[in-house]
Design an enzyme around this catalytic site. Structure first.
Site, mmCIF file in Angstrom:
data_model
loop_
_atom_site.group_PDB
_atom_site.id
_atom_site.type_symbol
_atom_site.label_atom_id
_atom_site.label_comp_id
_atom_site.label_asym_id
_atom_site.label_seq_id
_atom_site.Cartn_x
_atom_site.Cartn_y
_atom_site.Cartn_z
ATOM 1 N N HIS A 17 -158.891 18.634 38.142
ATOM 2 C CA HIS A 17 -157.702 18.846 38.966
ATOM 3 C C HIS A 17 -157.093 17.513 39.404
ATOM 4 C CE1 HIS A 17 -155.999 20.522 42.980
ATOM 5 N NE2 HIS A 17 -155.206 20.940 42.001
ATOM 6 N N GLU A 44 -155.420 18.710 34.771
ATOM 7 C CA GLU A 44 -154.222 19.266 35.414
ATOM 8 C C GLU A 44 -153.561 18.129 36.170
ATOM 9 O OE1 GLU A 44 -152.075 21.080 38.958
ATOM 10 O OE2 GLU A 44 -153.641 19.575 38.903
ATOM 11 N N ASP A 46 -149.628 17.181 38.516
ATOM 12 C CA ASP A 46 -148.389 17.690 39.117
ATOM 13 C C ASP A 46 -147.242 16.755 38.744
ATOM 14 O OD1 ASP A 46 -149.771 19.716 40.877
ATOM 15 O OD2 ASP A 46 -150.715 17.866 41.584
ATOM 16 N N HIS A 59 -148.116 15.086 43.792
ATOM 17 C CA HIS A 59 -148.294 16.461 44.261
ATOM 18 C C HIS A 59 -147.295 16.846 45.336
ATOM 19 C CE1 HIS A 59 -149.962 19.681 46.779
ATOM 20 N NE2 HIS A 59 -150.435 20.156 45.642
ATOM 21 N N GLU A 119 -148.475 20.812 35.576
ATOM 22 C CA GLU A 119 -147.907 21.705 36.593
ATOM 23 C C GLU A 119 -146.537 21.163 36.975
ATOM 24 O OE1 GLU A 119 -149.945 22.503 40.368
ATOM 25 O OE2 GLU A 119 -148.069 23.391 41.077
HETATM 26 O O1 G3P Z 1 -152.310 23.915 39.020
HETATM 27 C C1 G3P Z 1 -153.315 24.394 39.837
HETATM 28 C C2 G3P Z 1 -153.282 23.772 41.195
HETATM 29 O O2 G3P Z 1 -153.053 22.402 41.064
HETATM 30 C C3 G3P Z 1 -152.223 24.388 42.058
HETATM 31 O O3 G3P Z 1 -152.254 23.939 43.369
HETATM 32 O O4 G3P Z 1 -151.310 22.630 45.194
HETATM 33 O O5 G3P Z 1 -153.230 21.734 43.914
HETATM 34 O O6 G3P Z 1 -150.980 21.830 42.882
HETATM 35 P P1 G3P Z 1 -151.925 22.466 43.844
HETATM 36 MG MG MG Z 2 -151.347 21.183 40.851
#
Ligand code: G3P
Ligand code: MG
Length: 252
Positions: A17, A44, A46, A59, A119
């Site tokens: 993440h 993953e 952002d 993020h 994302e």
């Molecule tokens: O993409 C999964 C996760 O990253 C979604 O939540 O807020 O950590 O971007 P967040």
């Molecule tokens: Mg995310």
């Protein structure tokens, strides 16, 4: 480039993440390097747009928490954003770590044959252009790759513009709640997967999603009992911060 759908699913079970969870400043190249050193092959991150349309990793809506800048990130030019320190907030050892562009991360992933989940995290009010521009950049950056990046978003408008701009890139709908119409929306967007807050999954939901020919993915799973429950439910992929706890090879 491989056409990805639920029957033809090339991605590994484990995703790191924001690059490497909490062992490095999130959404930086340093995080990806640490994630890779722990055996992770999929990440993953952002992505949002600078005021001059460059997709970059961050993020939050603002710069305040994870950089030495302030204010709404998407209101700054890429030239301004590229000067910021995105590492010192996490620890001194990462001082000077830069915000990466999507192109920087694409280069790292493609050179190392890593998979990426992008994302789409639009600045508030920028959902449609962000989906479009991120998809256009991703399509170009991965044009010679065997496996495309998996696009995802909580925002259907962003996925819709990504679908229009690059229909061949696989999409997934992120869900923090099962809001009315979520499945119809995912099907209309021709998604390949649903990525849920992991607490939402139960056997009925897995059956419903699999019955709609979609893959089942979870975020953000940071303890072994939760991971064990999701594996028992036969979900497909898990996004975790705890790259130190879950070894992708042993735990898959
Ligand atoms: O993409 C999964 C996760 O990253 C979604 O939540 O807020 O950590 O971007 P967040
Ligand atoms: Mg995310």
């Amino acid at each position: 480039m491989q056409k990805v759908n639920s029957e033809n699913w090339p991605y590994p079970r484990w995703l790191a993440h924001r690059g490497a969870g909490e062992l490095a400043p999130e959404n930086t190249l340093a995080a990806f390097r640490i994630g890779a050193s722990h055996g992770y092959r999929m990440f993953e991150c952002d992505v949002k747009l600078s005021s001059d349309g460059i997709p970059f990793l961050l993020h939050d809506n603002t710069l305040n928490r994870t950089t030495n800048g302030t204010g709404i990130a998407g209101e700054h030019t890429w030239n301004d954003l590229s000067q910021l320190d995105a590492g010192s907030w996490q620890s001194r050892g990462f001082a000077g770590e830069a915000i990466p562009t999507l192109a920087n991360i694409a280069q790292f992933c493609l050179k190392n044959r890593h998979f990426l989940n992008i994302e789409i995290k639009p600045t508030i009010g920028q959902e449609t252009p962000t989906g479009q521009v991120v998809a256009e950049h991703a399509a170009r950056l991965w044009q010679d790759a065997g496996v495309p990046p998996l696009l995802s978003s909580f925002r259907p408008e962003a996925l819709a513009s990504a679908q229009a701009a690059a229909p061949h890139l696989p999409r997934s709908l992120l869900l923090d709640t099962l809001w009315p119409g979520w499945l119809e929306t995912a099907l209309k967007l021709e998604c390949a997967a649903i990525i849920c807050n992991h607490t939402l999954w139960d056997s009925a939901l897995v059956k419903q999603v699999q019955g709609a020919r979609l893959r089942c993915m979870s975020y953000t799973v940071n303890d072994a009992p939760a991971a064990h429950r999701l594996l028992g439910l036969e979900t497909d992929s898990i996004i975790t911060d705890r790259i130190d706890l879950f070894s992708p090879q042993e735990a898959s």
